[in-house]
Design an enzyme around this catalytic site. Structure first.
Site, short mmCIF file in Angstrom:
data_model
loop_
_atom_site.label_atom_id
_atom_site.label_comp_id
_atom_site.label_asym_id
_atom_site.label_seq_id
_atom_site.Cartn_x
_atom_site.Cartn_y
_atom_site.Cartn_z
N HIS A 1 -6.32 -4.73 0.77
CA HIS A 1 -5.35 -3.68 0.46
C HIS A 1 -4.33 -3.62 1.60
O HIS A 1 -4.42 -4.41 2.56
CB HIS A 1 -6.07 -2.33 0.26
CG HIS A 1 -7.03 -1.99 1.36
ND1 HIS A 1 -6.61 -1.72 2.63
CD2 HIS A 1 -8.39 -1.92 1.37
CE1 HIS A 1 -7.66 -1.47 3.39
NE2 HIS A 1 -8.76 -1.59 2.66
N HIS B 1 -5.52 -3.92 5.24
CA HIS B 1 -5.79 -5.27 5.75
C HIS B 1 -4.48 -6.00 6.07
O HIS B 1 -4.38 -6.70 7.08
CB HIS B 1 -6.52 -6.10 4.70
CG HIS B 1 -7.90 -5.62 4.36
ND1 HIS B 1 -8.21 -5.07 3.14
CD2 HIS B 1 -9.04 -5.59 5.09
CE1 HIS B 1 -9.48 -4.75 3.11
NE2 HIS B 1 -10.02 -5.05 4.29
#
Ligand code: PAF
Length: 292
Positions: free
Chosen positions: A25, A28
């Site tokens: 997501h 990250h």
């Protein structure tokens, strides 16, 4: 992976590393961008995607942990990663090999009935909070992170601040075991309502998702409480516990007020104190933390 990393070393390329368990997501991707900033245009950014079985307890969500490698690869490419390393369980936790240890591990004979049997255990910072709630969790994290460091040979590795205790333990391991890796802790990325992004948010139904914002609101409430004066930690904890209980779907696992570096609990909560909490929404356990 290690052969490639050695080639980069020989060419004096800096290597930035973002270890993940996939189902990526925006949180990250912000770590990938932080790694890129650290190593520059000529550096190499490696993302590992590996759902590490040794950090899951027997009753935890290993088998249903969300995975979508095709989507993750596209996101990594778009975020500017150079290499995505996706080892298998058999590669990460192989049985022992006989006699000489060389570079060409495939040429070696596996020892019958052997299993992976060497772990790294941090003994101080990993006792409380996540370590108390999930007793073998950090042993799995430090072991896999050490292995990934040996494989990727990074100069810099980036971890998210949402997992504050994990980042502190990885820093300690890196220091204690002389890994030549600089650990960067990048800020938590949040949804518009303040919920910290996490792959596990996917498990929440609509009602749980609405009430999950209680974690963020608890942090905000704690910040407001210490804005002007210090207060006894026990008093603040009791108030926050009551506040969490006001969300009918939320069940508190733990809430701690502690020193951000040593992770030791504080008696007085003040600006700069770290707050961490774990809350169940139905069967899903979410964590969050922040500095007051
Ligand atoms: O934070 C995570 O996603 C994991 O604990 C990590 C660092 C990738 C190790 O498996």
């Amino acid at each position: 992976m290690q052969r490639l990393a050695r080639q980069w070393q020989r060419r004096h390329r800096r290597v930035g590393f973002v270890p993940t368990m996939g189902y990526l997501h925006a949180g990250h991707l912000s770590l990938v961008q932080a790694a890129r900033r650290r190593v520059g245009k000529t550096g190499q950014v490696v993302v590992s995607i590996y759902v590490n079985p040794t950090q899951f307890g027997p009753q935890e969500d290993l088998s249903r942990y969300p995975r979508d490698l095709a989507r993750d690869l596209k996101l990594c490419r778009a975020a500017g990663a150079n290499v995505v390393f996706t080892p298998s369980d058999a590669e990460m936790y192989p049985p022992a090999v006989g006699s000489a240890c060389g570079d060409d591990r495939t040429a070696e004979r596996t020892v019958p009935n052997s299993r992976f049997s060497t772990y790294i255990v941090e003994e101080q910072l990993s006792q409380a909070m996540e370590g108390a709630a999930r007793p073998t969790h950090f042993r799995g994290v430090t072991t896999v992170v050490a292995k990934l460091f040996h494989l990727v040979l990074p100069d810099v590795a980036v971890f998210g601040a949402k997992d504050w205790q994990q980042a502190a333990i990885v820093k300690r391991m890196t220091w204690d075991l002389n890994f030549p890796v600089k650990i960067i802790v990048a800020p938590t990325v949040r949804a518009a309502d303040g919920l910290a992004l996490s792959s596990r948010n996917k498990y929440l139904n609509a009602a749980q998702r609405t009430q999950a914002v209680i974690l963020h609101h608890t942090l905000q409430r704690a910040r407001a409480a210490v804005r002007r004066k210090s207060i006894p930690a026990a008093r603040l904890k009791a108030d926050l516990e009551k506040f969490i209980a006001s969300a009918p779907l939320a069940r508190l696992d733990y809430l701690e007020l502690f020193d951000p570096d040593t992770l030791t609990p504080v008696l007085t909560a003040k600006r700069g104190t770290q707050l961490a909490l774990a809350v169940y929404l139905g069967p899903t356990r979410l964590i969050d933390n922040g500095q007051l």
